[in-house]
Design a protein around this motif. Sequence first.
Motif, PDB file in Angstrom:
ATOM      1  N   ASP A  27      -1.867  -6.046   5.711  1.00  0.00           N
ATOM      2  CA  ASP A  27      -2.032  -5.798   4.148  1.00  0.00           C
ATOM      3  C   ASP A  27      -0.790  -5.699   3.405  1.00  0.00           C
ATOM      4  O   ASP A  27      -0.195  -6.163   2.061  1.00  0.00           O
ATOM      5  CB  ASP A  27      -2.829  -4.678   4.117  1.00  0.00           C
ATOM      6  CG  ASP A  27      -4.563  -5.387   3.927  1.00  0.00           C
ATOM      7  OD1 ASP A  27      -5.089  -6.951   3.006  1.00  0.00           O
ATOM      8  OD2 ASP A  27      -5.378  -4.688   4.713  1.00  0.00           O
ATOM      9  N   THR A  28       0.371  -5.387   3.912  1.00  0.00           N
ATOM     10  CA  THR A  28       1.215  -4.777   3.530  1.00  0.00           C
ATOM     11  C   THR A  28       2.254  -6.812   3.592  1.00  0.00           C
ATOM     12  O   THR A  28       3.568  -6.122   2.838  1.00  0.00           O
ATOM     13  CB  THR A  28       2.365  -3.872   4.906  1.00  0.00           C
ATOM     14  OG1 THR A  28       2.919  -4.652   5.972  1.00  0.00           O
ATOM     15  CG2 THR A  28       1.554  -2.983   4.855  1.00  0.00           C
ATOM     16  N   LEU A  29       1.525  -7.559   4.710  1.00  0.00           N
ATOM     17  CA  LEU A  29       2.954  -8.553   4.021  1.00  0.00           C
ATOM     18  C   LEU A  29       2.104  -9.922   3.187  1.00  0.00           C
ATOM     19  O   LEU A  29       2.509 -10.619   2.556  1.00  0.00           O
ATOM     20  CB  LEU A  29       3.367  -9.048   5.472  1.00  0.00           C
ATOM     21  CG  LEU A  29       4.024  -8.076   5.950  1.00  0.00           C
ATOM     22  CD1 LEU A  29       4.709  -8.269   7.763  1.00  0.00           C
ATOM     23  CD2 LEU A  29       5.496  -7.662   5.402  1.00  0.00           C
ATOM     24  N   PHE A  30       0.306  -9.926   2.795  1.00  0.00           N
ATOM     25  CA  PHE A  30       0.031 -10.167   2.613  1.00  0.00           C
ATOM     26  C   PHE A  30      -0.438 -10.172   1.482  1.00  0.00           C
ATOM     27  O   PHE A  30      -1.419 -10.354   1.367  1.00  0.00           O
ATOM     28  CB  PHE A  30      -1.083 -11.112   3.597  1.00  0.00           C
ATOM     29  CG  PHE A  30      -1.363 -12.528   5.456  1.00  0.00           C
ATOM     30  CD1 PHE A  30      -0.204 -11.202   5.919  1.00  0.00           C
ATOM     31  CD2 PHE A  30      -2.023 -12.628   5.423  1.00  0.00           C
ATOM     32  CE1 PHE A  30      -0.022 -11.881   7.326  1.00  0.00           C
ATOM     33  CE2 PHE A  30      -1.726 -13.799   6.171  1.00  0.00           C
ATOM     34  CZ  PHE A  30      -0.873 -13.029   7.260  1.00  0.00           C
ATOM     35  N   THR A  31       0.444 -10.624   1.008  1.00  0.00           N
ATOM     36  CA  THR A  31      -0.204 -10.012  -0.969  1.00  0.00           C
ATOM     37  C   THR A  31       0.042 -11.117  -1.453  1.00  0.00           C
ATOM     38  O   THR A  31      -0.221 -10.246  -2.738  1.00  0.00           O
ATOM     39  CB  THR A  31       1.288  -8.752  -1.018  1.00  0.00           C
ATOM     40  OG1 THR A  31       2.733  -9.750  -0.938  1.00  0.00           O
ATOM     41  CG2 THR A  31       1.831  -7.983  -0.381  1.00  0.00           C
ATOM     42  N   GLY A  32       0.277 -11.915  -1.813  1.00  0.00           N
ATOM     43  CA  GLY A  32       0.471 -12.674  -2.922  1.00  0.00           C
ATOM     44  C   GLY A  32       1.613 -13.025  -3.660  1.00  0.00           C
ATOM     45  O   GLY A  32       1.699 -13.758  -4.341  1.00  0.00           O
ATOM     46  N   THR A  33       2.402 -12.032  -3.415  1.00  0.00           N
ATOM     47  CA  THR A  33       3.551 -11.945  -4.387  1.00  0.00           C
ATOM     48  C   THR A  33       4.530 -13.058  -3.777  1.00  0.00           C
ATOM     49  O   THR A  33       4.868 -12.629  -2.851  1.00  0.00           O
ATOM     50  CB  THR A  33       3.932 -10.643  -4.816  1.00  0.00           C
ATOM     51  OG1 THR A  33       4.102 -10.009  -3.394  1.00  0.00           O
ATOM     52  CG2 THR A  33       2.558  -9.932  -5.862  1.00  0.00           C
TER      53      THR A  33
END
Length: 389
Positions: free
Chosen positions: A84-90
């Motif tokens: 979740d810390t990398l798969f943020t969509g930003t």
Amino acid sequence: MTPAARISAAIEVLDAIRAGVSAEQALTNWARRSRFAGSGDRAALRDHVFDVLRRWRSCAVSGGGETGRALMLGALRAQGIDPDTLFTGTGHAPAPLTAAERDGGAPPEGAAALDLPDWLWPRFQAALGAEAEVAAEALRHRAPVMLRVNPRRGTAADAIARLAAEGIVAEPCEIAMNALQVTGGERKIATSSAYLEGVVELQDGSSQAAMERLDVAPDARVLDYCAGGGGKTLALAARAEARWVAHDAAPERMKDLPARAARAGVAVRVMDHAALHAAAPFDLVLCDVPCSGSGTWRRTPEAKWRLTPERLRELTRLQTQILAEASRMVAPGGVLAYATCSVLNEENHDVISYFQCKHPEWNISGQEHWPISRQGDGFFLVQLCRVNG
Ligand SMILES: C[S@@+](CC[C@H](N)C(=O)[O-])C[C@H]1O[C@@H](n2cnc3c(N)ncnc32)[C@H](O)[C@@H]1O
């Protein structure tokens, strides 16, 4: 590129590999269409991709699938990184995790946890016994970067100093007389003057150690029958004066050998089949045969997943045939050396036993194997001599 953008790029490359593109080609294609990426980005991407290739099976289980995205999820989970810390969509980060992805995946078990295909695990156990798990585990990690110092061009101390001046950190290793392990600046080796002037060569530690086991008398006639790029010929020629001949069924593989030999300060004659037969016999014939490469799969991890029982059978047939052909070129009193970078019995002891069964006039005069270690790949060497010379 941000760490998350590099993960997105790795997902793209892994999807291309799944679609059948080789890892090298997929990385090159990505670099061509991503001119914004710097050398640090390309290196980080390569590391991500190869780390997953070495652990494809366990990543797929942990990540809950075999898409590039699932594989990267699995890889991050295995490293204890919360996706979740990398798969943020930003920015260029991968899209946020779906609920199914967050709940998916399982801890890998058995051969999956060891990152071996099911059919291979029993063969590793048969060949390596209690060491099988250690070997499989070693194949899940990056290989050491090893150099061989060319004593014709200087001492190990000279080589270490020259490498250091170019930002490459290397230290001596006990596995072989002239072996150095590189612990920093690995990516500068190919353009360093020490490499370009033949002071050092890239060569795995076990290959170096194996070549040290072969005695070469002054002025001996030595044939490297499966010479490829000539790494083994050059390792032998660095420490002995002899008449060196290189041959390969695919002569294009030897195209760089004359230049490499000149750089190393040795003379090697390249011969085709007809010339070889005219020049035979030889006092030492080395057969560094084509093999599964199972001892080197941390360097070429795609091969681990590509090997099939049928391909393994084809390889053992070819190994048997090469050994028989080469044996006919050994002079009375000479040595026939058989080498593989495999840990599998099928390619090692079984080939030798079969050969001896068909050719009882050959005796084993020396045999050694090197495990997959921190200084070297898995390697196997047998020396054979004719009974009564
Ligand atoms: C393991 S590679 C050799 C690596 C090389 N000795 C080195 O140190 O870089 C095996 C080589 O055997 C060659 N080969 C395959 N079949 C052969 C045959 N029947 N006779 C001679 N060479 C063969 C392949 O083309 C390949 O280059």
